[in-house]
Enzyme design. Sequence first.
Site, short mmCIF file in Angstrom:
data_model
loop_
_atom_site.label_atom_id
_atom_site.label_comp_id
_atom_site.label_asym_id
_atom_site.label_seq_id
_atom_site.Cartn_x
_atom_site.Cartn_y
_atom_site.Cartn_z
CE LYS A 158 -5.50 -0.66 -1.24
NZ LYS A 158 -4.65 -0.03 -0.20
CG ASN A 181 -8.28 0.68 2.05
OD1 ASN A 181 -7.58 0.85 3.05
ND2 ASN A 181 -8.03 1.30 0.92
CG ASP A 194 -2.01 2.21 6.55
OD1 ASP A 194 -2.35 3.27 7.11
OD2 ASP A 194 -2.24 2.01 5.34
CG ASP A 197 -1.68 1.21 1.49
OD1 ASP A 197 -2.36 1.66 0.56
OD2 ASP A 197 -1.60 1.76 2.61
CB SER A 224 -2.38 2.75 -4.05
OG SER A 224 -2.94 3.92 -3.48
#
Length: 268
Positions: A194, A220, A217, A10, A44
């Site tokens: 993702k 999502n 983190d 990410d 991302s």
Amino acid sequence: MSTYKAVFSDIDGTLLTSEHIVSTATIEAIASLQDKNIPFVIISSRSASCIYPILEKHHFQCPIVACGGAWIEDMNGRILSNEGMSKQTAATVIEFMTEKKFDLAWGIYSGKNWITNDRTDARILHEESVVEVESVEGTVALLPEDAVVNKILCMCNPACILQIEEDLKKAFPILSIVKSSNYLLEIMPAGMNKAKGIRKFCELFSIATEDSVAFGDNYNDLEMLYTVGCGILMGNAPVAILETFPGKVTLDNNHDGIPVALKDLGLI
């Protein structure tokens, strides 16, 4: 010797520090992976156009999975996957939010296009400063009729975001609506996340998902962390996630959490 064949990361709160930079140790770790022919893949919720400044600034040449899994490019910028909702569906969502007078600003991501509703809105100006890209002010009407809308991003008043999320989920059960920070909501086609992006990438490159590592983190990121062989949570994740996450937790994004974990895994 580690057998992992791909590393996914990410961006915000993971690859980038709180100062929106990539640390020297992380840059060196990425180079070390690439020397071993282990792809480092940036994944991302940002659009591709909002990831390019990071690649250019740090001279990275790596694949990207953008818009929360909807858009995939190889290391040479070749588009491998482009999924999303129709222009009409996006227009219906935006019309609903406007009629409800939700306290938010929105952005449409379609391919390399980023359209926002009001570039004088402080929330949009902040987002532009973070990604170092200017949006185009307008409406969904700017897109061609056959456009694929990869994502709608809502920049909400934090005090209202949970109610906005609930109302949108009730109105659009066919869409995937997920909170990615205390003020951001991501709206995508049902099933798009993702984790799906990683599975698609691994399929395209003949890599088993269990042979991959992922760093994230926030909320999502959880599905992708559970999908890969080794999901690693950053130490700066929300407390609610840290307290329940069953996998590995590394240091935070300001203390080289990615390279520390990669060393522990024997990848660098």
